[in-house]
Motif scaffolding. Structure first.
Motif, PDB file in Angstrom:
ATOM      1  N   GLY A 115       0.707  -1.337   0.118  1.00  0.00           N
ATOM      2  CA  GLY A 115      -0.112  -0.115  -0.167  1.00  0.00           C
ATOM      3  C   GLY A 115       0.904   1.176  -0.129  1.00  0.00           C
ATOM      4  N   PHE A 116       1.841   1.193   0.761  1.00  0.00           N
ATOM      5  CA  PHE A 116       2.788   2.209   0.830  1.00  0.00           C
ATOM      6  C   PHE A 116       3.524   2.470  -0.487  1.00  0.00           C
ATOM      7  CE2 PHE A 116       6.962   4.022   1.646  1.00  0.00           C
ATOM      8  CZ  PHE A 116       6.738   5.353   2.191  1.00  0.00           C
ATOM      9  N   VAL A 117       3.995   1.461  -1.214  1.00  0.00           N
ATOM     10  CA  VAL A 117       4.583   1.515  -2.673  1.00  0.00           C
ATOM     11  C   VAL A 117       3.638   2.288  -3.479  1.00  0.00           C
ATOM     12  CG1 VAL A 117       5.460   0.214  -4.307  1.00  0.00           C
ATOM     13  CG2 VAL A 117       6.312  -0.353  -2.035  1.00  0.00           C
ATOM     14  N   VAL A 118       2.351   1.663  -3.460  1.00  0.00           N
ATOM     15  CA  VAL A 118       1.275   2.145  -4.394  1.00  0.00           C
ATOM     16  C   VAL A 118       1.244   3.573  -4.228  1.00  0.00           C
ATOM     17  CG1 VAL A 118      -1.083   2.143  -5.011  1.00  0.00           C
ATOM     18  CG2 VAL A 118       0.292   0.014  -4.868  1.00  0.00           C
ATOM     19  N   ALA A 119       0.957   3.975  -2.846  1.00  0.00           N
ATOM     20  CA  ALA A 119       0.734   5.288  -2.749  1.00  0.00           C
ATOM     21  C   ALA A 119       1.997   6.396  -3.201  1.00  0.00           C
ATOM     22  CB  ALA A 119       0.719   5.646  -1.049  1.00  0.00           C
ATOM     23  N   MET A 120       3.128   6.042  -2.948  1.00  0.00           N
ATOM     24  CA  MET A 120       4.168   6.556  -3.426  1.00  0.00           C
ATOM     25  C   MET A 120       4.382   6.662  -4.969  1.00  0.00           C
ATOM     26  SD  MET A 120       5.810   8.087  -1.070  1.00  0.00           S
ATOM     27  CE  MET A 120       5.471   8.294   0.218  1.00  0.00           C
ATOM     28  N   ALA A 121       3.901   5.690  -5.514  1.00  0.00           N
ATOM     29  CA  ALA A 121       4.021   5.499  -6.954  1.00  0.00           C
ATOM     30  C   ALA A 121       2.907   6.466  -7.475  1.00  0.00           C
ATOM     31  CB  ALA A 121       3.515   4.268  -7.769  1.00  0.00           C
ATOM     32  N   LEU A 123       1.815   9.208  -5.826  1.00  0.00           N
ATOM     33  CA  LEU A 123       2.208  10.636  -5.722  1.00  0.00           C
ATOM     34  C   LEU A 123       3.056  11.060  -6.615  1.00  0.00           C
ATOM     35  CD1 LEU A 123       2.122  12.786  -3.370  1.00  0.00           C
ATOM     36  CD2 LEU A 123       4.228  12.077  -2.175  1.00  0.00           C
ATOM     37  N   ALA A 124       4.188  10.331  -6.963  1.00  0.00           N
ATOM     38  CA  ALA A 124       5.167  10.461  -8.074  1.00  0.00           C
ATOM     39  C   ALA A 124       4.336  10.752  -9.476  1.00  0.00           C
ATOM     40  CB  ALA A 124       6.288   9.268  -8.368  1.00  0.00           C
ATOM     41  N   ALA A 125       3.400   9.962  -9.805  1.00  0.00           N
ATOM     42  CA  ALA A 125       2.617  10.194 -10.766  1.00  0.00           C
ATOM     43  C   ALA A 125       2.165  11.595 -11.081  1.00  0.00           C
ATOM     44  CB  ALA A 125       1.996   8.886 -11.246  1.00  0.00           C
ATOM     45  N   PHE A 126       1.361  11.975  -9.830  1.00  0.00           N
ATOM     46  CA  PHE A 126       0.782  13.125 -10.064  1.00  0.00           C
ATOM     47  C   PHE A 126       1.593  14.409  -9.828  1.00  0.00           C
ATOM     48  CE2 PHE A 126      -2.850  10.765  -7.655  1.00  0.00           C
ATOM     49  CZ  PHE A 126      -3.737  10.913  -8.934  1.00  0.00           C
ATOM     50  N   ALA A 127       2.973  14.285  -9.588  1.00  0.00           N
ATOM     51  CA  ALA A 127       3.803  15.167  -9.114  1.00  0.00           C
ATOM     52  C   ALA A 127       4.433  15.666 -10.634  1.00  0.00           C
ATOM     53  CB  ALA A 127       4.978  14.900  -8.447  1.00  0.00           C
TER      54      ALA A 127
END
Length: 135
Positions: A115-121, A123-127
């Protein structure tokens, strides 16, 4: 040509004696010439005969109905409907704990590190999308 549901309904009326004289005469004629109707009447009569034990043919209609209710109440799927005579309350169904962790699609599907990895991915995609849109 009658459908299967109409044939079963008509066979039920014939077996239960709910037809008037004209309809009964027509049904008796159809028993001789229509094998599908004959089979439907025989199947329904066999099912009704299974509900009546051998000694109940001399019983009154109220006693027969009580006998049918008692036989139906003995069926496993009728335990909670109130037709059976025993007054014992069944135990409520309680789920004490889950035997294994939930998996698949749902609220608990992406827990822990994944879940943490998906959330970071995300976040990076939106950024990156924001940066690409502003440049």
């Amino acid at each position: 040509m009658a459908s299967e549901g109409d044939r079963i309904a008509r066979a039920g009326d014939f077996v239960f004696g709910l037809m008037d004289d004209r309809e009964r005469a027509r049904a008796e004629r159809d028993l001789q010439i229509d094998p599908a109707f004959r089979d439907a009447v025989l199947r329904l009569a066999e099912r009704m005969r299974a509900l009546e034990p051998a000694g109940a043919s001399k019983a009154s209609s109220d006693e027969r109905w009580q006998l049918i209710q008692r036989r139906l109440g003995e069926l496993p799927q009728m335990r909670l409907s109130g037709l059976n005579d025993d007054k014992a309350k069944p135990q409520p169904i309680v789920i004490h704990r889950l035997e294994r962790k939930p998996y698949g699609v749902g609220l608990y599907s992406l827990g822990g590190r994944l879940g943490f990895v998906v959330a970071m991915a995300l976040l990076a995609a939106f950024a990156l999308g924001y940066l690409a849109g502003t440049l």
